[in-house]
Design an enzyme around this catalytic site. Structure first.
Site: not given
Ligand code: MLT
Length: 204
Positions: A102, A152, A183
């Site tokens: 992520s 996702d 996700h």
């Molecule tokens: C981010 O902000 O890098 C992406 O939205 C993934 C997350 O951290 O939620």
């Protein structure tokens, strides 16, 4: 940067650079390293930015909207940290593979986009396109695994495909593994990354 270093038993293997998701810490992805390459050295890093008390690797303006200036600053900060850690721990700076989830996958993608030779390869679990309009460095032969969710809500399949095409356009060898668990980072996705890692990097 705050981090955990674990020296591996096989110094010829790439150092795994573990990069957690939003709200995580340097402890979160340690089990992944055990599955992907138990004999490899591990450098697990905590992001320096806090969002409502939750560690991240760079600021965002809203969900999925990145603060580009901070992204570039933090990406350089991480690249500099990897240089310093290689010196401090006697690691081959040219033999580091990121494993990110992520937000951690997004800064790993940003290292690939903005710092030539910063990573030998990358395992990106649920990444987004870190920045649009960037001219990517030559990534010829750089292996990249992307684990993505067809459903996702944070990264649509089209964005995964866009990232794949951008990386491939710069010469990277990209493998995309699809799941249907939103996700979430699933066990089967981690196993797919481990299977992918073995022939690409371990036996070279
Ligand atoms: C981010 O902000 O890098 C992406 O939205 C993934 C997350 O951290 O939620």
């Amino acid at each position: 940067m705050k981090h955990i270093f674990q020296k591996g038993t096989d110094p010829s293997l790439p150092t795994l650079v573990l990069l957690h998701g939003t709200g995580g810490t340097e402890n979160d992805l340690l089990p992944l390293a055990q599955i992907i390459a138990p004999a490899a050295s591990v450098l697990s890093v905590r992001g320096n930015v806090l969002e409502n008390g939750m560690p991240r690797f760079f600021r965002r303006l809203a969900e999925g909207v990145f603060d580009e200036e901070d992204l570039l600053f933090r990406t350089k900060e991480l690249n500099d940290f990897l240089d310093q850690a290689a010196d401090e721990y006697g690691l081959d700076r040219h033999n580091m593979v990121a494993v990110g989830y992520s937000n951690g996958a997004n800064i790993a993608g940003s290292l690939l986009f903005h710092h030539k030779d910063s990573l030998k390869g990358a395992v990106l679990h649920h990444p987004m396109v870190p920045r649009r309009g960037a001219e990517l460095p030559d990534l010829t032969g750089t292996p990249v695994f992307i684990g993505a969710g067809r459903n996702d809500p944070i990264c649509a399949p089209q964005e995964t495909e866009e990232l794949q095409h951008l990386l491939e356009g710069a010469g990277a060898s990209v493998t995309v593994h699809w799941e249907n668990r939103g996700h979430q980072l699933t066990g089967s996705e981690v196993q797919a990354a481990a299977d992918w890692f073995s022939p690409y990097l371990v036996k070279q």
